[in-house]
Design a protein around this motif. Structure first.
Motif, PDB file in Angstrom:
ATOM      1  N   VAL A   9       0.713  -1.034   0.099  1.00 17.66           N
ATOM      2  CA  VAL A   9      -0.331  -0.062  -0.009  1.00 17.66           C
ATOM      3  C   VAL A   9       0.619   0.907   0.027  1.00 17.66           C
ATOM      4  N   GLY A  10       0.611   2.362  -0.806  1.00 20.91           N
ATOM      5  CA  GLY A  10       1.108   3.528  -0.422  1.00 20.91           C
ATOM      6  C   GLY A  10       0.878   4.446  -0.257  1.00 20.91           C
ATOM      7  N   ASP A  11       0.684   5.403   0.116  1.00 24.36           N
ATOM      8  CA  ASP A  11      -0.257   6.919   0.878  1.00 24.36           C
ATOM      9  C   ASP A  11      -1.808   6.916   0.629  1.00 24.36           C
ATOM     10  N   VAL A  12      -2.310   7.133   1.692  1.00 21.15           N
ATOM     11  CA  VAL A  12      -3.477   7.497   1.538  1.00 21.15           C
ATOM     12  C   VAL A  12      -3.766   8.743   1.485  1.00 21.15           C
ATOM     13  N   THR A  13      -4.736   9.348   0.538  1.00 20.73           N
ATOM     14  CA  THR A  13      -5.030  10.667   0.232  1.00 20.73           C
ATOM     15  C   THR A  13      -6.557  10.962   0.545  1.00 20.73           C
ATOM     16  N   VAL A  14      -6.546  11.782   1.056  1.00 22.12           N
ATOM     17  CA  VAL A  14      -8.233  11.922   1.751  1.00 22.12           C
ATOM     18  C   VAL A  14      -8.236  13.336   1.002  1.00 22.12           C
ATOM     19  N   ASN A  15      -9.259  13.599   0.113  1.00 17.55           N
ATOM     20  CA  ASN A  15     -10.278  15.199  -0.610  1.00 17.55           C
ATOM     21  C   ASN A  15     -11.071  15.135  -0.124  1.00 17.55           C
ATOM     22  N   VAL A  16     -11.479  16.081   0.173  1.00 17.83           N
ATOM     23  CA  VAL A  16     -12.319  16.813   0.503  1.00 17.83           C
ATOM     24  C   VAL A  16     -13.169  18.355  -0.427  1.00 17.83           C
ATOM     25  N   LYS A  17     -13.546  18.219  -0.919  1.00 15.86           N
ATOM     26  CA  LYS A  17     -14.456  19.210  -1.994  1.00 15.86           C
ATOM     27  C   LYS A  17     -15.229  19.870  -1.870  1.00 15.86           C
ATOM     28  N   GLN A  18     -15.483  22.009  -1.588  1.00 15.22           N
ATOM     29  CA  GLN A  18     -16.970  22.225  -1.810  1.00 15.22           C
ATOM     30  C   GLN A  18     -17.023  22.749  -2.649  1.00 15.22           C
ATOM     31  N   GLN A  19     -18.435  22.731  -3.489  1.00 18.14           N
ATOM     32  CA  GLN A  19     -18.566  23.595  -4.673  1.00 18.14           C
ATOM     33  C   GLN A  19     -19.146  24.785  -4.073  1.00 18.14           C
ATOM     34  N   LEU A  20     -18.728  25.785  -4.646  1.00 20.19           N
ATOM     35  CA  LEU A  20     -19.358  27.836  -4.241  1.00 20.19           C
ATOM     36  C   LEU A  20     -20.058  27.791  -4.856  1.00 20.19           C
ATOM     37  N   PHE A  21     -20.235  27.914  -6.659  1.00 19.33           N
ATOM     38  CA  PHE A  21     -21.392  28.231  -6.736  1.00 19.33           C
ATOM     39  C   PHE A  21     -21.283  27.586  -8.580  1.00 19.33           C
ATOM     40  N   GLY A  22     -22.747  27.323  -9.345  1.00 18.15           N
ATOM     41  CA  GLY A  22     -22.788  26.848 -10.156  1.00 18.15           C
ATOM     42  C   GLY A  22     -22.840  25.646 -10.696  1.00 18.15           C
ATOM     43  N   GLN A  23     -24.238  25.229  -9.801  1.00 16.79           N
ATOM     44  CA  GLN A  23     -24.233  23.647  -9.862  1.00 16.79           C
ATOM     45  C   GLN A  23     -25.371  23.723 -10.955  1.00 16.79           C
ATOM     46  N   GLU A  24     -26.051  24.454 -11.196  1.00 17.10           N
ATOM     47  CA  GLU A  24     -26.678  24.498 -13.178  1.00 17.10           C
ATOM     48  C   GLU A  24     -26.198  25.415 -13.749  1.00 17.10           C
ATOM     49  N   GLY A  25     -25.476  26.208 -13.104  1.00 17.24           N
ATOM     50  CA  GLY A  25     -25.372  27.522 -14.465  1.00 17.24           C
ATOM     51  C   GLY A  25     -23.875  27.300 -15.022  1.00 17.24           C
ATOM     52  N   ARG A  26     -23.470  28.005 -15.713  1.00 16.92           N
ATOM     53  CA  ARG A  26     -22.657  28.062 -17.464  1.00 16.92           C
ATOM     54  C   ARG A  26     -21.282  27.787 -16.142  1.00 16.92           C
ATOM     55  N   TYR A  27     -21.121  28.664 -15.035  1.00 21.19           N
ATOM     56  CA  TYR A  27     -20.162  28.435 -14.821  1.00 21.19           C
ATOM     57  C   TYR A  27     -20.023  28.246 -13.504  1.00 21.19           C
ATOM     58  N   ALA A  28     -18.760  27.304 -12.864  1.00 20.46           N
ATOM     59  CA  ALA A  28     -19.219  26.352 -11.697  1.00 20.46           C
ATOM     60  C   ALA A  28     -17.122  26.845 -10.903  1.00 20.46           C
TER      61      ALA A  28
END
Length: 457
Positions: free
Chosen positions: A254-273
Motif C-alpha cells: 500500500v502506498g500513501d493514502v489520501t483524503v480529499n474534501v471538495k466544496q462547490q461554491l457556485f454554479g450547480q446549474e449554471g454555465r460557470y462553476a
C-alpha cells in the motif's frame, strides 16, 4: 559469481551506517535489502577499489572509507528525494461527478450537459448527496532520467585528498558507471461519497509495485602523489569492466493514502462553476522501499469550469491551481536524522473536455508541479593532474554527478477518453489516458499509460 555476492554483502554491511530508520542488512543476516540500499553501496565499491578488495576492520572510524561512502550517499539523496516527491504528487484519476445539468435561460427545467469531465484533473461539481463513486485504475511508470541525466548510464566519481598509500601522501580518484532501472506499477482504488448537496469526500488508496535494478561497471581507481608525480593504478579482485556488479530488488504494498474534501461554491446549474478543496496525504507507504513518500502532505486548491457548447457538443474548459505542503521525509537523508521537509510548491492543470457523444468524452490537459529548493543533480568533471608516465593511460577528467538544490516545475501533456458502457444505465464508466512528460527536470518517465473502470450510483 561468488565474488560478486561477497562484494554485495560487504556493500550492504556498510549500509548499516545509515540511520536506524533504514534497516539495511548485514553480511551475517543475508536478508533482503530495502530499495534505498540499492544505490549508496556504490561508494563502498569505490572503497573496495582503494583498499584492494579488503575493507578496513572498522569502517565506521576510517576517514577514507567514510568519505567514499558519503560520495555514494550524497549522489543517492537526489534520487531518493526525486522518487519521494514524485510519489507525493503522482497524477491520480479524479472522481466523476454525477449528471451535470444546466438551467438555460427561459427554462425552469435543467438540461443534461453532455460531458463526463476530466481524468487527471477535476471539475467543480460534487457528487450528489448519499451517492457514491467507486473507481479502480492502473498506471505504469518507467523512469529514465533524473535532472536530464540518463539513468542507464549514471556516473559516480569521487576524490579523496591527503590519503596515504605505500608511504606516499596524495589523492585518490575513483569512479564507476551504473545502469539504474526503476519502474513502478500503481493500482489505485478510489471512493467518492456525497456528504451534502455541495460537498463530497474522496479516499484514494494506491497499491504500488516497485522494481529497481542497478548494474555497475567501468571501475576506475587512481592514486596520484604530487611529491613523485607518479600515478598508481588501483584495482580490486572481482571488479573489472568485464565483471559487472549487479544488485536488484522489488517491493509491493500500500502506498500513501489520501483524503480529499471538495466544496462547490457556485454554479450547480449554471454555465460557470467553481469549488475549493483540500487533500491530506498520510505516509502509509513504506518509504524505504519507495512505496510511499515518507511525509505527511496537504494540498489546498481551487478550480473553475465553464460549460459551453460547440455544435451541440458539451465542451468544458477548466483550470485547477493548488499548493502542496509536505512534512519531513527520511528519504531526503537516510543517514542523518532529523530529516528535512519534502519539497512542495504550486501545482496546476489547465485543459478542456469535449463531449464527442452523449456517452463519450475526449479529455486534454496540461499538468504540472513545482518543487521548491529540491535536491538535484548535474553533470560535472573531476580534473586529474597531467601524467607523463609511459605505458599508463590516465584520463584527463573523471565524470561525476554533482548534488545540489534547485527549484523546478514539471510540465506534462495528458490526453484520454471516457466512455459510458451501454445498457448499464450509465452506472459503469471506462476510461484511458496517456501522460506525456515534456521537460527533463526531476525524475523523468517515459509515457505513462492509465486505464480504469468506475461504478457510480
Amino acid at each position: 559469481m561468488k565474488v560478486k555476492i561477497a562484494l554485495l554483502c560487504v556493500a550492504f554491511a556498510s549500509a548499516s551506517l545509515l540511520s536506524a530508520q533504514v534497516n539495511c542488512p548485514t553480511a551475517s543476516t543475508k536478508t533482503s535489502a530495502p530499495l534505498v540500499c540499492q544505490y549508496p553501496y556504490s561508494g563502498s565499491v569505490l572503497a573496495l577499489i582503494y583498499y584492494g578488495g579488503n575493507l578496513p576492520a572498522n569502517t565506521a572510524t576510517d576517514q577514507v572509507y567514510q568519505q567514499l561512502y558519503a560520495a555514494g550517499s550524497q549522489t543517492a539523496t537526489p534520487i531518493n528525494a526525486s522518487i519521494a516527491t514524485q510519489l507525493a504528487q503522482l497524477p491520480m484519476p479524479s472522481a466523476a461527478a454525477g449528471t451535470v445539468t444546466l438551467r438555460l435561460p427561459g427554462s425552469d427545467v435543467g438540461s443534461p450537459f453532455n460531458n463526463l469531465g476530466p481524468i487527471l484533473s477535476d471539475r467543480p461539481d460534487t457528487f450528489p448527496r448519499r451517492k457514491f463513486f467507486l473507481s479502480f485504475a492502473y498506471q505504469h511508470f518507467n523512469f529514465t532520467e533524473i535532472d536530464g541525466l540518463q539513468l542507464n548510464s549514471f556516473v559516480l566519481g569521487a576524490q579523496v585528498q591527503n590519503v596515504n598509500l605505500a608511504g606516499n601522501t596524495g589523492t585518490f580518484y575513483g569512479g564507476l558507471q551504473s545502469k539504474v532501472g526503476l519502474q513502478m506499477d500503481q493500482y489505485i482504488g478510489l471512493l467518492t461519497y456525497g456528504l451534502t448537496k455541495s460537498t463530497d469526500v474522496t479516499i484514494a488508496v494506491p497499491v504500488n509495485d516497485v522494481t529497481m535494478n542497478v548494474t555497475s561497471n567501468n571501475y576506475q581507481g587512481y592514486f596520484y602523489s604530487p611529491t613523485t608525480g607518479i600515478y598508481t593504478l588501483l584495482t580490486s579482485p572481482g571488479l573489472t569492466t568485464q565483471a559487472p556488479l549487479i544488485t536488484k530488488g522489488s517491493a509491493s504494498g500500500v502506498g500513501d493514502v489520501t483524503v480529499n474534501v471538495k466544496q462547490q461554491l457556485f454554479g450547480q446549474e449554471g454555465r460557470y462553476a467553481g469549488a475549493v478543496g483540500a487533500q491530506v496525504r498520510v505516509p502509509t507507504g513504506d518509504a524505504n522501499n519507495y512505496l510511499g513518500s515518507g511525509a505527511y502532505g496537504v494540498n489546498a486548491y481551487g478550480l473553475v469550469e465553464y460549460r459551453g457548447a460547440f455544435k451541440h457538443h458539451g465542451i468544458a474548459p477548466h483550470v485547477k491551481i493548488g499548493y502542496q505542503w509536505n512534512g519531513a521525509s527520511q528519504l531526503l537523508d537516510i543517514q542523518h536524522p532529523p530529516h528535512e521537509n519534502l519539497p512542495g510548491g504550486l501545482n496546476y492543470a489547465v485543459g478542456a473536455d469535449f463531449g464527442l457523444l452523449r456517452t463519450v468524452t475526449l479529455v486534454a490537459d496540461v499538468v504540472g508541479n513545482q518543487y521548491v529548493n529540491a535536491p538535484s543533480l548535474s553533470a560535472g568533471l573531476i580534473m586529474l593532474p597531467t601524467s607523463k608516465q609511459a605505458g599508463l593511460a590516465i584520463p584527463p577528467t573523471l565524470p561525476y554527478s554533482i548534488p545540489g538544490n534547485t527549484t523546478y516545475t514539471t510540465f506534462n501533456f495528458s490526453g484520454g477518453v471516457k466512455w459510458i458502457v451501454p445498457k448499464t444505465r450509465e452506472h459503469i464508466l471506462l476510461y484511458a489516458n496517456v501522460l506525456v512528460p515534456a521537460n527533463d527536470v526531476g525524475l523523468h518517465s517515459d509515457l505513462v499509460p492509465l486505464v480504469g473502470i468506475a461504478f457510480k450510483r
